[in-house]
Write an enzyme that holds these catalytic residues in place. Structure first.
Site, short mmCIF file in Angstrom:
data_model
loop_
_atom_site.label_atom_id
_atom_site.label_comp_id
_atom_site.label_asym_id
_atom_site.label_seq_id
_atom_site.Cartn_x
_atom_site.Cartn_y
_atom_site.Cartn_z
N TRP A 146 21.35 19.78 20.78
CA TRP A 146 19.86 19.52 20.94
C TRP A 146 19.58 20.57 19.74
O TRP A 146 18.48 19.65 19.32
CB TRP A 146 19.82 20.02 22.45
CG TRP A 146 18.14 20.15 21.99
CD1 TRP A 146 17.37 19.13 22.71
CD2 TRP A 146 16.94 20.80 21.88
NE1 TRP A 146 16.14 19.32 22.84
CE2 TRP A 146 16.12 20.50 21.97
CE3 TRP A 146 17.36 21.95 21.40
CZ2 TRP A 146 14.42 21.11 21.61
CZ3 TRP A 146 15.55 22.72 21.22
CH2 TRP A 146 14.83 22.57 21.70
N HIS A 147 20.82 20.89 19.13
CA HIS A 147 19.86 21.95 17.71
C HIS A 147 20.37 21.33 16.77
O HIS A 147 19.61 21.34 15.98
CB HIS A 147 20.40 23.48 18.44
CG HIS A 147 19.21 24.88 19.16
ND1 HIS A 147 19.62 24.83 20.70
CD2 HIS A 147 18.20 25.40 18.91
CE1 HIS A 147 18.65 25.36 20.86
NE2 HIS A 147 17.97 25.75 19.72
N GLY A 148 20.88 20.46 17.28
CA GLY A 148 21.92 20.14 16.02
C GLY A 148 23.21 19.55 15.83
O GLY A 148 23.47 20.12 16.83
#
Length: 466
Positions: A311-313
């Protein structure tokens, strides 16, 4: 346009508050919502027309998906409708978030990761029958797109805000409390977080120069980045919650002084609370949670932490970051299974401090070579030695700043303020002096923040990238 930009603070916000105050005098919530929506759309347009179109598309998917899921419940097909809607939302998020690695020109609209999760939580709750689908599209658009929460959360559930959309009051007390919270967040961002970011950039450069940084410099840079992460993101949440309070909204807190935690599990109960609760309620528990034995619990946690990292990258460091925390959560679960549920206070604080500092180091470097150099330098295996004159001067010049920044990460100031309020209340003294003091602090911090913003280069919020 960002909350910490001059155009927002000196133009957009004052104009909006004046118009909204005039609208609130009509006592009509419909008028207030209309004004709020107009300014929300203007705010979103500053991020580009494409971003607004994507936001409206996600909102329409959530809106019609909820209505269709509710009507499909009579045929027992609500889960199919919900599943299709969620797949479309996730596919849209995945395209804008990760397609840039293989296709040029794909730019993720700001806030997409956050409002996508809001839509997913809404669809899941409607499908479960937790509440009825919203019929009023204007109300639903306020939920999905409110300018003070659209970019970085909190990831609010619909039932936490639905009644406030339909019935809230603009009050002098609420406005004062909200403006104070907004100013605290603004000053935390532009005075503390941005300077911590400059220290981190100098001491933890994303280049080969990192090899020449001494061990003390690596640790000092790691501390600076750790401070920046909390001060920057919590500052945004302070400003978002403050803006909401000014208008009569009340949202859940997103941080509870996570750096005071005594375990990794406690840290994640206090850091980005609405994201953690999203994964718990919509991924971990539906997969079985901890109800199906230790092995299944571990697999469920693996799914949660892989998704948290992704989700963050999509770069390797975010996946590694998620797996890093997964490993320590599993370790603490194994200890808990053997009766060790709490660490001694000081030992627990030191252990958790080391873990989240190393975690942010992994989080910072997208290239493996940079991360390898940072980790090597951290344990004294780098080329820069133990310390040097530049690092000593940097530390001495920033000692006062570091003390203030560390205090800002603790509940010390809040505890003192609450004790003062309790003492005044118990002794039945006048609150006038306290209100005047709070007003003075608000005014001083606000104008000091404006001075810093005027004389420095604008720095966006870190979580804009996610």
């Amino acid at each position: 346009m960002q909350f910490s930009s001059l155009i927002f603070v000196t133009a957009f916000l004052p104009i909006f508050l004046l118009v909204y105050r005039f609208a609130s005098s009509s006592k009509s919530i419909a008028v207030q919502n209309a004004v709020f929506l107009c300014f929300t759309l203007i705010f979103c347009l500053f991020g580009g027309l494409r971003g607004l179109v994507v936001l409206l598309a996600a909102t329409l998917i959530g809106y019609f998906g909820g209505l269709l899921a509710e009507s499909a419940a009579e045929r027992g097909e609500e889960k199919k409708v919900c599943g299709v809607s969620v797949i479309i939302l996730v596919a849209m998020l995945a395209w804008f978030k990760y397609a840039g690695f293989i296709v040029d020109g794909v730019v993720m609209p700001m806030g997409l990761s956050f409002y996508t999760f809001k839509m997913i939580s809404y669809l899941a709750d409607v499908t479960r029958g937790k509440y009825y689908a919203e019929r009023n599209f204007g109300h639903f658009l306020i939920y999905s797109a409110s300018f003070h929460t659209v970019m970085q959360g909190p990831i609010v559930r619909y039932d936490e805000t639905a009644e406030q959309i339909k019935n809230r009051k603009f009050t002098a007390t609420g406005f004062a409390e909200g403006f104070f919270r907004f100013v605290i967040g603004l000053s935390k961002k532009v005075i503390l977080a941005d300077h911590a970011g400059e220290m981190a950039a100098n001491l933890l450069p994303r280049s080969k120069a990192l090899s020449d940084m001494p061990t003390v410099g690596i640790w000092l840079g790691m501390l600076a980045f750790t401070l920046q992460m909390y001060l920057d993101f919590s500052a945004y949440c302070d400003m978002a919650l403050g803006l909401g309070r000014m208008l009569g909204f009340s949202y859940p807190e997103n941080f509870d002084y996570p750096y005071m935690s005594r375990s990794v599990k406690e840290f994640w109960r206090k850091w980005h609370i609405t994201l953690s609760s999203f994964f718990k309620d919509y991924v971990y528990i539906p997969l079985g949670g901890n109800r199906m034995g230790a092995r299944r619990r571990t697999l469920n946690l693996l799914a949660v932490w892989l998704l948290t990292g992704i989700w963050h990258g999509a770069t390797f460091n975010f996946v590694l970051w998620g797996l890093f925390y997964f490993a320590f959560i599993c370790l603490e679960n194994a200890l808990a299974d053997r009766g060790i549920t709490r660490f001694p206070p000081v030992i627990g604080n030191i252990y958790t401090f080391i873990i989240y500092n190393v975690g942010w180091l992994i989080f910072r470097f997208e290239k493996f070579g940079h991360l390898r150099r940072a980790l090597a330098g951290m344990v004294g295996l780098g080329k820069g030695g133990f310390n040097n004159h530049v690092v000593k001067v940097t530390f001495s010049n920033n000692l006062f700043f570091l003390i203030v920044a560390v205090i800002a990460c603790t509940p010390l100031v809040t505890t003192i303020r609450k004790k003062m309020e309790t003492t005044i209340r118990d002794q039945q003294k006048s609150f006038t002096a306290m209100y005047v003091g709070k007003l003075i602090i608000t005014v001083v911090l606000f104008f000091l923040s404006l001075c810093v913003m005027t004389g420095s280069t604008y720095q966006p919020f870190l979580y804009n990238a996610f």
